[in-house]
Scaffold this motif. Structure first.
Motif, PDB file in Angstrom:
ATOM      1  N   SER A   2      15.208  -1.598  10.677  1.00 47.58           N
ATOM      2  CA  SER A   2      16.502  -1.792  10.042  1.00 47.58           C
ATOM      3  C   SER A   2      16.771  -0.658   9.054  1.00 47.58           C
ATOM      4  O   SER A   2      15.921  -0.312   8.230  1.00 47.58           O
ATOM      5  N   GLN A   3      17.959  -0.079   9.147  1.00 51.47           N
ATOM      6  CA  GLN A   3      18.335   1.003   8.239  1.00 51.47           C
ATOM      7  C   GLN A   3      19.680   0.691   7.614  1.00 51.47           C
ATOM      8  O   GLN A   3      20.575   0.152   8.269  1.00 51.47           O
ATOM      9  N   ARG A   4      19.832   1.050   6.333  1.00 53.82           N
ATOM     10  CA  ARG A   4      21.086   0.791   5.650  1.00 53.82           C
ATOM     11  C   ARG A   4      22.084   1.903   5.932  1.00 53.82           C
ATOM     12  O   ARG A   4      21.718   3.036   6.269  1.00 53.82           O
ATOM     13  N   GLN A   5      23.359   1.569   5.802  1.00 55.59           N
ATOM     14  CA  GLN A   5      24.408   2.561   5.983  1.00 55.59           C
ATOM     15  C   GLN A   5      24.475   3.444   4.747  1.00 55.59           C
ATOM     16  O   GLN A   5      24.501   2.950   3.610  1.00 55.59           O
ATOM     17  N   LEU A   6      24.495   4.746   4.937  1.00 56.56           N
ATOM     18  CA  LEU A   6      24.475   5.695   3.833  1.00 56.56           C
ATOM     19  C   LEU A   6      25.867   6.230   3.540  1.00 56.56           C
ATOM     20  O   LEU A   6      26.704   6.341   4.441  1.00 56.56           O
ATOM     21  N   THR A   7      26.100   6.565   2.274  1.00 50.19           N
ATOM     22  CA  THR A   7      27.335   7.262   1.922  1.00 50.19           C
ATOM     23  C   THR A   7      27.230   8.702   2.416  1.00 50.19           C
ATOM     24  O   THR A   7      26.137   9.184   2.731  1.00 50.19           O
ATOM     25  N   PRO A   8      28.339   9.438   2.486  1.00 48.84           N
ATOM     26  CA  PRO A   8      28.272  10.843   2.913  1.00 48.84           C
ATOM     27  C   PRO A   8      27.298  11.668   2.081  1.00 48.84           C
ATOM     28  O   PRO A   8      26.563  12.503   2.627  1.00 48.84           O
ATOM     29  N   HIS A  37      11.204   2.649  -3.238  1.00 50.73           N
ATOM     30  CA  HIS A  37      11.309   2.475  -1.795  1.00 50.73           C
ATOM     31  C   HIS A  37      12.219   3.539  -1.193  1.00 50.73           C
ATOM     32  O   HIS A  37      13.053   4.138  -1.883  1.00 50.73           O
ATOM     33  N   CYS A  38      12.093   3.736   0.092  1.00 48.66           N
ATOM     34  CA  CYS A  38      12.971   4.637   0.828  1.00 48.66           C
ATOM     35  C   CYS A  38      14.379   4.063   0.842  1.00 48.66           C
ATOM     36  O   CYS A  38      14.586   2.897   1.191  1.00 48.66           O
ATOM     37  N   LYS A  39      15.378   4.865   0.474  1.00 49.16           N
ATOM     38  CA  LYS A  39      16.760   4.395   0.448  1.00 49.16           C
ATOM     39  C   LYS A  39      17.244   4.024   1.848  1.00 49.16           C
ATOM     40  O   LYS A  39      18.040   3.095   2.006  1.00 49.16           O
ATOM     41  N   LYS A  40      16.744   4.711   2.872  1.00 47.24           N
ATOM     42  CA  LYS A  40      17.257   4.516   4.227  1.00 47.24           C
ATOM     43  C   LYS A  40      16.663   3.297   4.925  1.00 47.24           C
ATOM     44  O   LYS A  40      17.387   2.517   5.544  1.00 47.24           O
ATOM     45  N   LYS A  85       7.463   8.371   6.060  1.00 47.62           N
ATOM     46  CA  LYS A  85       6.697   8.267   7.300  1.00 47.62           C
ATOM     47  C   LYS A  85       7.323   7.254   8.259  1.00 47.62           C
ATOM     48  O   LYS A  85       7.244   7.400   9.483  1.00 47.62           O
ATOM     49  N   ASN A  86       7.983   6.264   7.701  1.00 43.38           N
ATOM     50  CA  ASN A  86       8.519   5.189   8.523  1.00 43.38           C
ATOM     51  C   ASN A  86       9.784   5.577   9.278  1.00 43.38           C
ATOM     52  O   ASN A  86       9.950   5.236  10.449  1.00 43.38           O
ATOM     53  N   CYS A  87      10.699   6.324   8.615  1.00 41.65           N
ATOM     54  CA  CYS A  87      11.993   6.610   9.251  1.00 41.65           C
ATOM     55  C   CYS A  87      12.354   8.083   9.281  1.00 41.65           C
ATOM     56  O   CYS A  87      13.380   8.456   9.851  1.00 41.65           O
ATOM     57  N   GLY A  88      11.552   8.937   8.638  1.00 45.05           N
ATOM     58  CA  GLY A  88      11.828  10.367   8.644  1.00 45.05           C
ATOM     59  C   GLY A  88      12.849  10.824   7.633  1.00 45.05           C
ATOM     60  O   GLY A  88      13.289  11.986   7.668  1.00 45.05           O
ATOM     61  N   ALA A  89      13.232   9.974   6.700  1.00 45.42           N
ATOM     62  CA  ALA A  89      14.207  10.363   5.683  1.00 45.42           C
ATOM     63  C   ALA A  89      13.655  11.486   4.806  1.00 45.42           C
ATOM     64  O   ALA A  89      12.499  11.435   4.375  1.00 45.42           O
TER      65      ALA A  89
END
Length: 285
Positions: A2-8, A37-40, A85-89
């Motif tokens: 699950s990933q959150r929607q990011l602002t531009p 935590h990772c924002k994404k 490591k989890n999502c590559g952010a």
């Protein structure tokens, strides 16, 4: 995953490997205990015990949670990029050999790539303050060391669970406000109130800067007589210096959180307040 929607702006840093401006991020001076935590994707990346002041302009850590951070050679071929490591952010870069801590490592991380979850601390307190557009109020109060959490919302009016549109009509009695949760062991209320006064024009009677209307008034909501007395003492100090103070002191009422898109607005947009600015008015020992 699950990933959150990011602002531009968040996407520019996290997905396109941009860099926020130094000394502008929310977590540069954060000292509260907790986990970053990772924002994404929300994965736990860093513990507050490993955070230190490096004076570089970005949050700095000398260690990560084991297995949480990936290292890659940067596109410039010289630096080492760090990613979730989890999502590559994209998080920032890691540097070795600066001798800033015993671990001799500095993870230089963009605040906007992180989401801080404070540890639940016994005895935490909160205060509700209004000083015009709540985006700017939160921007400055959220950066005070010892503040654990901030959220913007509405307080003081007669309409239950108001919307932003309703409050903007000026007919609800509510003002745009910020609820500040803090650890009194790390910061006392007096310091929070000093910064409150030092970051807006408390002499203005019809709003704040270009934001005119009853929803933008300067209001300090006190919970008890002790808090009211403290506020009165600070106001008297300002008046003794010939300053006009229009800030209203009101008993604290229910705080209604604002819509999600208003929370940490400037951090999510990568901008700074247009009608708030800091100037020191009170002496510090």
């Amino acid at each position: 995953m699950s990933q959150r929607q990011l602002t531009p702006f968040e996407s520019w840093v996290i997905d396109q490997k941009g860099t926020e401006r130094p000394f502008t991020g929310l977590y540069v001076n954060t000292t509260a205990p907790g986990v970053y935590h990772c924002k994404k994707c929300g994965a736990a990346l860093y513990r507050s015990d490993d955070k230190f002041h490096s004076e570089c302009g970005w949050p700095s850590f000398d260690d990560e949670i084991p297995g949480a951070v990936e290292r890659k050679t940067d596109a410039d071929g010289r630096r080492t990029e760090i990613l979730c490591k989890n999502c590559g952010a994209h998080l920032g870069h890691v540097f070795q050999g600066e001798r800033l801590t015993d671990k001799n490592t500095r993870h230089c991380v963009n605040s906007v790539s992180l989401e801080f979850e404070p540890t639940k601390v016994p005895g935490v307190r909160s205060v509700v303050l209004a000083s015009g557009c709540f985006w700017g109020t939160e921007y400055y109060l959220g950066r005070i060391p010892g503040v654990l959490k901030t959220q913007v919302g509405y307080s003081g009016g007669h309409v239950e669970n108001p919307s932003y549109k309703q409050v903007c009509s000026g007919t609800t009695g509510h003002v745009e406000a910020t609820e500040v949760t803090y650890d009194p062991v790390q910061v006392d209320l007096a310091e929070i109130l000093r910064v409150f006064f030092e970051t807006h024009d408390f002499s203005q009677t019809d709003g704040q800067g270009p934001d005119i209307g009853p929803q933008y008034l300067s209001v300090l909501f006190y919970e008890n007589e002790e808090e009211k007395k403290l506020a009165e003492e600070l106001i008297e100090q300002l008046k003794a210096r010939g300053m006009k103070v229009a800030t209203e002191l009101r008993p604290r009422t229910k705080f209604w959180p604002a819509e999600d898109y208003h929370q940490h607005y400037y951090e999510r947009k990568g901008d700074i307040p247009y009608c708030h600015r800091y100037r020191q008015l009170f002496p510090r020992s």
